[in-house]
Design an enzyme around this catalytic site. Structure first.
Site, PDB file in Angstrom:
ATOM      1  N   LYS A   1      48.248  88.195  22.613  1.00 61.61           N
ATOM      2  CA  LYS A   1      46.897  88.002  23.110  1.00 61.61           C
ATOM      3  C   LYS A   1      46.920  88.078  24.636  1.00 61.61           C
ATOM      4  CE  LYS A   1      44.291  84.739  21.612  1.00 61.61           C
ATOM      5  NZ  LYS A   1      43.171  85.685  21.802  1.00 61.61           N
ATOM      6  N   GLY A   2      45.724  88.164  25.208  1.00 60.87           N
ATOM      7  CA  GLY A   2      45.650  88.145  26.665  1.00 60.87           C
ATOM      8  C   GLY A   2      45.174  89.455  27.269  1.00 60.87           C
ATOM      9  N   GLY A   3      44.802  90.405  26.397  1.00 60.62           N
ATOM     10  CA  GLY A   3      44.253  91.668  26.898  1.00 60.62           C
ATOM     11  C   GLY A   3      43.041  91.412  27.794  1.00 60.62           C
ATOM     12  N   GLY A   4      42.283  90.378  27.445  1.00 61.75           N
ATOM     13  CA  GLY A   4      41.102  90.039  28.244  1.00 61.75           C
ATOM     14  C   GLY A   4      41.419  89.060  29.366  1.00 61.75           C
TER      15      GLY A   4
ATOM     16  N   GLY B   1      40.154  86.402  18.952  1.00 63.34           N
ATOM     17  CA  GLY B   1      40.633  87.751  18.654  1.00 63.34           C
ATOM     18  C   GLY B   1      42.115  87.886  18.935  1.00 63.34           C
TER      19      GLY B   1
ATOM     20  N   LYS C   1      44.512  96.515  15.089  1.00 60.96           N
ATOM     21  CA  LYS C   1      45.382  95.506  15.714  1.00 60.96           C
ATOM     22  C   LYS C   1      46.628  95.181  14.881  1.00 60.96           C
ATOM     23  CE  LYS C   1      42.354  95.091  18.982  1.00 60.96           C
ATOM     24  NZ  LYS C   1      41.584  93.920  19.298  1.00 60.96           N
TER      25      LYS C   1
ATOM     26  N   GLU D   1      43.196  80.240  26.116  1.00 67.10           N
ATOM     27  CA  GLU D   1      43.192  80.475  24.665  1.00 67.10           C
ATOM     28  C   GLU D   1      44.319  79.696  23.990  1.00 67.10           C
ATOM     29  OE1 GLU D   1      41.263  84.953  24.458  1.00 67.10           O
ATOM     30  OE2 GLU D   1      43.405  84.764  24.724  1.00 67.10           O
TER      31      GLU D   1
HETATM   32  C1  5RP Z   1      41.558  87.856  25.469  1.00 66.47           C
HETATM   33  C2  5RP Z   1      42.185  88.114  24.156  1.00 66.47           C
HETATM   34  C3  5RP Z   1      41.357  88.822  23.135  1.00 66.47           C
HETATM   35  O1  5RP Z   1      41.251  88.003  22.033  1.00 66.47           O
HETATM   36  C4  5RP Z   1      42.011  90.113  22.782  1.00 66.47           C
HETATM   37  O2  5RP Z   1      42.165  90.874  23.957  1.00 66.47           O
HETATM   38  C5  5RP Z   1      41.193  90.899  21.755  1.00 66.47           C
HETATM   39  O3  5RP Z   1      40.003  91.356  22.297  1.00 66.47           O
HETATM   40  P1  5RP Z   1      38.998  92.288  21.506  1.00 66.47           P
HETATM   41  O4  5RP Z   1      38.349  91.449  20.464  1.00 66.47           O
HETATM   42  O5  5RP Z   1      38.033  92.747  22.577  1.00 66.47           O
HETATM   43  O6  5RP Z   1      39.778  93.442  20.932  1.00 66.47           O
HETATM   44  O7  5RP Z   1      43.298  87.760  23.885  1.00 66.47           O
HETATM   45  O8  5RP Z   1      42.455  87.257  26.363  1.00 66.47           O
END
Ligand code: 5RP
Length: 229
Positions: free
Chosen positions: A95-98, A83, A122, A104
């Site tokens: 990226k990196g929200g999670g 994602g 996005k 990754e």
């Molecule tokens: C995790 C990420 C994710 O891919 C990103 O945060 C998108 O997450 P989601 O599919 O829940 O919107 O980079 O580190």
């Protein structure tokens, strides 16, 4: 509604998976939808093996009986599905929200193709509304954070930096590191910002993914839109 968009993107991504493939498995809610669909195909006889980018993805994959392996064993991956938090017109990403950005990026670099799946929220003209995650060593991390802002100030970026928290506690990545989230406004030259950040001692990785993907599947209400570079 967002969930439906994510499922639409995930469904389309499945059509890129071929029997025998070694897959990189990203992290996040959109990838979770992909894993659920992938596990159905595996039950129907699809033969793949995956390398995960996070403990969260590993746990869900195990629950869904998706066969897993390691990069060391397979060396190269055919395709990674992941994602993104922001996608610009050039298909550069934040990226990196999670919190899985380091793993990754390792997996993205080890894959013949990085296929991004996301809902249409996005898409942006320029990266930077979403805070840019930077993964750092816990050792003397305050100093690293000051150095990050100092280096960015010198090339014209102003803003703030905050240590990611999980409720009251410091957020710890799967690798045992910390994350700083940077609000530095719109990022006009992501490649310069990326290079500067990664030269700072104590910085392990940043959430800018530039020139790593050539294809993005955007899920929307109607179905999907595929953007290629
Ligand atoms: C995790 C990420 C994710 O891919 C990103 O945060 C998108 O997450 P989601 O599919 O829940 O919107 O980079 O580190």
């Amino acid at each position: 509604m967002l969930k439906e968009m994510k499922i639409n993107a995930a469904k389309e991504a499945l059509s890129y998976v071929e029997d025998g493939m070694k897959l990189g498995l990203g992290t996040g809610s959109t990838v979770d939808e992909f894993l659920i669909l992938l596990s159905e195909e595996i039950k129907n006889g699809l033969n793949i093996c995956g390398v995960v980018t996070s403990e969260k993805t590993k746990n869900l994959s195990n629950k869904l009986s998706i066969p897993l392996t390691t990069l060391e064993k397979v060396n190269k991956l055919d395709l990674t599905i992941d994602g993104a938090d922001e996608i610009d017109n050039d298909l550069s990403l934040i990226k990196g929200g999670g919190g899985a950005l380091l793993r990754e990026k390792i997996i993205a670099f080890s894959s013949n193709e990085l296929l991004i799946i996301a809902d249409e929220s996005k898409l942006v003209d320029k990266l930077g509304d979403f805070k840019l995650p930077v993964e750092v060593s816990p050792y003397e991390h305050d100093v690293t954070s000051l150095r990050i802002m100092d280096k960015l100030n010198k090339i014209g970026y102003k803003g703030s930096i905050s240590l990611r928290k999980d409720n009251q506690n410091i957020f710890i990545t799967d690798g045992g590191n910390y994350i700083y989230d940077l609000s530095i406004g719109l990022i006009s030259e992501p490649n310069i910002v990326e290079n500067i950040l990664n030269l700072i001692p104590g910085v392990f990785e940043n959430g800018l993914f530039i020139n790593l993907t050539k294809k993005v599947i955007i899920g929307n209400k109607e179905g999907v839109r595929i953007i290629t570079k």
